[in-house]
Design a protein around this motif. Structure first.
Motif, PDB file in Angstrom:
ATOM      1  N   PHE A 178      -7.002  -3.712   6.770  1.00  0.00           N
ATOM      2  CA  PHE A 178      -6.700  -2.051   5.917  1.00  0.00           C
ATOM      3  C   PHE A 178      -8.234  -1.553   5.624  1.00  0.00           C
ATOM      4  O   PHE A 178      -8.559  -1.645   5.303  1.00  0.00           O
ATOM      5  CB  PHE A 178      -6.088  -2.665   5.118  1.00  0.00           C
ATOM      6  N   HIS A 179      -7.666  -0.017   6.572  1.00  0.00           N
ATOM      7  CA  HIS A 179      -8.977  -0.121   6.210  1.00  0.00           C
ATOM      8  C   HIS A 179      -8.208   1.891   5.159  1.00  0.00           C
ATOM      9  O   HIS A 179      -7.725   2.053   6.096  1.00  0.00           O
ATOM     10  CB  HIS A 179      -9.839   0.625   6.929  1.00  0.00           C
ATOM     11  N   VAL A 180      -9.322   2.555   4.460  1.00  0.00           N
ATOM     12  CA  VAL A 180      -8.998   3.918   4.082  1.00  0.00           C
ATOM     13  C   VAL A 180     -10.013   4.729   3.787  1.00  0.00           C
ATOM     14  O   VAL A 180     -11.400   4.390   3.373  1.00  0.00           O
ATOM     15  CB  VAL A 180      -9.019   3.369   2.310  1.00  0.00           C
ATOM     16  N   MET A 181      -9.739   6.054   4.333  1.00  0.00           N
ATOM     17  CA  MET A 181     -10.961   7.198   4.077  1.00  0.00           C
ATOM     18  C   MET A 181     -10.750   7.826   3.776  1.00  0.00           C
ATOM     19  O   MET A 181      -9.784   7.895   3.033  1.00  0.00           O
ATOM     20  CB  MET A 181     -10.732   7.586   5.682  1.00  0.00           C
ATOM     21  N   PHE A 182     -11.969   8.175   2.346  1.00  0.00           N
ATOM     22  CA  PHE A 182     -11.895   8.857   1.735  1.00  0.00           C
ATOM     23  C   PHE A 182     -13.178  10.291   1.542  1.00  0.00           C
ATOM     24  O   PHE A 182     -14.157   9.824   2.522  1.00  0.00           O
ATOM     25  CB  PHE A 182     -12.878   8.608   0.286  1.00  0.00           C
ATOM     26  N   ASP A 183     -12.751  10.787   1.294  1.00  0.00           N
ATOM     27  CA  ASP A 183     -12.920  12.474   1.529  1.00  0.00           C
ATOM     28  C   ASP A 183     -14.645  12.783   0.287  1.00  0.00           C
ATOM     29  O   ASP A 183     -14.700  11.000  -0.155  1.00  0.00           O
ATOM     30  CB  ASP A 183     -12.470  13.476   1.056  1.00  0.00           C
ATOM     31  N   ALA A 184     -15.450  13.814   0.128  1.00  0.00           N
ATOM     32  CA  ALA A 184     -16.260  13.677  -0.590  1.00  0.00           C
ATOM     33  C   ALA A 184     -16.227  13.403  -2.003  1.00  0.00           C
ATOM     34  O   ALA A 184     -16.821  12.269  -2.789  1.00  0.00           O
ATOM     35  CB  ALA A 184     -17.108  14.762  -0.366  1.00  0.00           C
ATOM     36  N   ASN A 185     -14.918  13.430  -2.318  1.00  0.00           N
ATOM     37  CA  ASN A 185     -14.771  13.376  -3.582  1.00  0.00           C
ATOM     38  C   ASN A 185     -13.875  12.228  -4.759  1.00  0.00           C
ATOM     39  O   ASN A 185     -13.032  11.702  -5.028  1.00  0.00           O
ATOM     40  CB  ASN A 185     -13.985  14.326  -4.712  1.00  0.00           C
ATOM     41  N   TRP A 186     -13.814  10.485  -2.705  1.00  0.00           N
ATOM     42  CA  TRP A 186     -13.372  10.081  -3.443  1.00  0.00           C
ATOM     43  C   TRP A 186     -11.897   9.811  -3.194  1.00  0.00           C
ATOM     44  O   TRP A 186     -11.302   8.787  -3.750  1.00  0.00           O
ATOM     45  CB  TRP A 186     -14.103   8.972  -4.241  1.00  0.00           C
ATOM     46  N   VAL A 187     -10.947  10.352  -2.807  1.00  0.00           N
ATOM     47  CA  VAL A 187      -9.964  11.310  -2.617  1.00  0.00           C
ATOM     48  C   VAL A 187      -9.267  10.657  -0.591  1.00  0.00           C
ATOM     49  O   VAL A 187     -10.262  10.991   0.052  1.00  0.00           O
ATOM     50  CB  VAL A 187      -9.496  12.133  -3.309  1.00  0.00           C
ATOM     51  N   VAL A 188      -8.185   9.502  -1.049  1.00  0.00           N
ATOM     52  CA  VAL A 188      -7.241   9.608   0.526  1.00  0.00           C
ATOM     53  C   VAL A 188      -7.298  10.058   1.200  1.00  0.00           C
ATOM     54  O   VAL A 188      -6.723  11.478   0.814  1.00  0.00           O
ATOM     55  CB  VAL A 188      -6.538   8.153   0.341  1.00  0.00           C
ATOM     56  N   VAL A 245       0.179  -1.296  -0.182  1.00  0.00           N
ATOM     57  CA  VAL A 245       0.004  -0.376  -0.154  1.00  0.00           C
ATOM     58  C   VAL A 245       0.671   1.547  -0.081  1.00  0.00           C
ATOM     59  O   VAL A 245      -0.001   2.414   0.201  1.00  0.00           O
ATOM     60  CB  VAL A 245      -0.898  -0.137   1.337  1.00  0.00           C
ATOM     61  N   THR A 246       2.221   1.347  -0.482  1.00  0.00           N
ATOM     62  CA  THR A 246       2.838   2.289  -0.206  1.00  0.00           C
ATOM     63  C   THR A 246       2.164   3.711  -1.615  1.00  0.00           C
ATOM     64  O   THR A 246       2.912   4.323  -1.194  1.00  0.00           O
ATOM     65  CB  THR A 246       5.012   1.873  -0.245  1.00  0.00           C
ATOM     66  N   PHE A 247       2.176   2.882  -2.216  1.00  0.00           N
ATOM     67  CA  PHE A 247       1.242   3.706  -3.164  1.00  0.00           C
ATOM     68  C   PHE A 247       0.433   4.441  -3.022  1.00  0.00           C
ATOM     69  O   PHE A 247       0.493   6.302  -3.562  1.00  0.00           O
ATOM     70  CB  PHE A 247       0.583   3.406  -4.583  1.00  0.00           C
ATOM     71  N   ILE A 248      -0.416   4.427  -1.744  1.00  0.00           N
ATOM     72  CA  ILE A 248      -1.064   5.197  -1.384  1.00  0.00           C
ATOM     73  C   ILE A 248      -0.708   6.057  -1.212  1.00  0.00           C
ATOM     74  O   ILE A 248       0.302   6.941  -0.056  1.00  0.00           O
ATOM     75  CB  ILE A 248      -2.640   4.884  -1.102  1.00  0.00           C
ATOM     76  N   ARG A 249      -1.175   7.630  -1.536  1.00  0.00           N
ATOM     77  CA  ARG A 249      -0.658   8.950  -0.920  1.00  0.00           C
ATOM     78  C   ARG A 249      -1.879   9.917  -0.025  1.00  0.00           C
ATOM     79  O   ARG A 249      -2.898   9.955  -1.296  1.00  0.00           O
ATOM     80  CB  ARG A 249       0.031   9.996  -2.052  1.00  0.00           C
ATOM     81  N   ALA A 250      -2.048  10.244   0.976  1.00  0.00           N
ATOM     82  CA  ALA A 250      -3.604  11.238   1.071  1.00  0.00           C
ATOM     83  C   ALA A 250      -3.169  12.446   0.218  1.00  0.00           C
ATOM     84  O   ALA A 250      -2.475  13.218   0.379  1.00  0.00           O
ATOM     85  CB  ALA A 250      -2.858  10.976   2.677  1.00  0.00           C
ATOM     86  N   GLY A 251      -4.540  12.410   0.083  1.00  0.00           N
ATOM     87  CA  GLY A 251      -5.212  13.974  -0.783  1.00  0.00           C
ATOM     88  C   GLY A 251      -4.672  13.309  -1.810  1.00  0.00           C
ATOM     89  O   GLY A 251      -4.676  14.893  -3.014  1.00  0.00           O
ATOM     90  N   LYS A 252      -3.901  12.991  -2.563  1.00  0.00           N
ATOM     91  CA  LYS A 252      -4.029  12.533  -4.258  1.00  0.00           C
ATOM     92  C   LYS A 252      -4.187  11.899  -4.585  1.00  0.00           C
ATOM     93  O   LYS A 252      -5.417  11.371  -5.846  1.00  0.00           O
ATOM     94  CB  LYS A 252      -2.321  12.556  -4.497  1.00  0.00           C
ATOM     95  N   THR A 253      -4.174   9.737  -3.989  1.00  0.00           N
ATOM     96  CA  THR A 253      -4.966   9.124  -4.661  1.00  0.00           C
ATOM     97  C   THR A 253      -6.405   8.543  -4.334  1.00  0.00           C
ATOM     98  O   THR A 253      -7.152   9.156  -3.584  1.00  0.00           O
ATOM     99  CB  THR A 253      -4.104   7.335  -3.707  1.00  0.00           C
ATOM    100  N   THR A 254      -6.973   8.478  -5.767  1.00  0.00           N
ATOM    101  CA  THR A 254      -8.530   7.900  -5.467  1.00  0.00           C
ATOM    102  C   THR A 254      -9.173   6.140  -5.432  1.00  0.00           C
ATOM    103  O   THR A 254      -7.922   5.654  -5.418  1.00  0.00           O
ATOM    104  CB  THR A 254      -9.284   8.163  -6.620  1.00  0.00           C
TER     105      THR A 254
END
Lengths: 172, 127
Positions: free
Chosen positions: A122-132, A48-57
């Motif tokens: 493993f959980h991922v939280m998204f904002d209203a635009n489905w961005v991590v 999951v290293t590819f996941i960037r908060a504020g960028k990855t959808t």
């Protein structure tokens, strides 16, 4: 002048085959069992290293990890959950050794068994635009182990069968 | 020589069969597999909630997240192998999420297929 010797190779092979058959027959009703049940593939931190908060959808996460097992709503946004489980069980029946000597109708089992289930999430939280917004693991992997000794106290010296940190006595 | 060969082959056969005596392979599933054409038929901005239900049936779950109504469909597949005293059971699922906008039209489709990587295994150690 050489005297012709009887061929011994087939006899040797026959002995080996009979020996292997005996071992196979003994093991086929074996007093030992190792069982394991795995649900879904384990997701490791390096996956999951590819996941960037504020960028990855969400869609980039799904492309790498597959669809989550659950999507739920929270006050902070949507949460995608990936669940994976690993359960291990070990059983040994010491009564098996005296099975042939025990009279019919008399129970001859003497079983030690144990195991554990490790649940990971493993959980991922998204904002209203489905961005991590953030991602995190809930780790309980050490709960998944084979356990030879089902009791709380461990009568053996730890150098005979070492007890690993955070594991039950007799776990391996 | 032929007699020895026949004996050897018979012994090997019996040995193989005796080893297979403690052997089992089991397969199970929950739910039908998703058809690629059904997933491809879900068009963003076009397909309605009713059309999705007509094509895929009622969803297993209806969720709400981020202001979307979401239909969740899932299925599971199980492969189990046992040889002598080792056994391993692997379970994996496929999930399909169809997200609808306020008008009840498909806005996003999230589909993940794990079951194509599901294996028969009997060795219970390692990963």
């Amino acid at each position: 002048m050489t005297e012709r010797q009887p061929a011994r190779a087939p006899i040797e092979w026959a002995r080996r085959v009979v020996g292997l058959m005996a071992v196979a027959l003994v093991l086929s009703g074996c007093p030992l069992q190792w069982q394991r049940i795995a649900i879904n593939e384990t997701i490791k931190p390096e996956d999951v290293t590819f996941i960037r908060a504020g960028k990855t959808t969400l869609f980039e996460v799904v492309a790498e990890l597959g669809a989550p097992d659950d999507i739920s709503d929270s006050l902070g946004g949507a949460v995608a959950r990936y669940r994976f489980r690993d359960a291990r069980y070990f059983r040994v029946n010491f009564g098996y050794a005296v099975k042939l000597l025990t009279p019919p109708g008399i129970p001859d089992d003497m079983v030690l068994a144990g195991g554990g289930t490790g649940t990971q999430e493993f959980h991922v939280m998204f904002d209203a635009n489905w961005v991590v917004q953030y991602h995190a693991f809930a780790l309980h992997l050490s709960a998944s182990h084979y356990r030879f000794w089902p009791f709380d106290t461990w009568p053996f010296y730890t150098y005979i069968i070492p007890v690993e940190e955070r594991r039950s006595p007799g776990a391996f | 020589m032929k007699a020895h060969k026949a004996t050897w082959m018979t012994a090997t056969l019996i040995l193989s069969l005796s080893l297979l005596g403690g052997c089992a392979f089991i397969r199970g599933s929950m739910g039908d597999a998703f058809k690629d054409e059904d997933v491809a038929a879900l068009k963003k901005g076009v397909t309605t909630r009713a059309q999705v239900a007509a094509r895929l049936g009622a969803p297993e779950r209806i969720l709400e997240a981020n202001g979307y109504e979401i239909f969740q469909y899932y299925r599971y597949d199980v492969k189990s192998g046992m040889i002598l005293f080792f056994s391993r059971t692997n379970v994996m699922g496929d999930d399909l999420y169809v997200m609808f906008n306020k008008k009840g039209v498909v806005d996003e489709v999230v589909f993940g297929k794990r079951t194509n990587r599901l294996k028969f295994q009997f060795w219970p150690f390692g990963d």
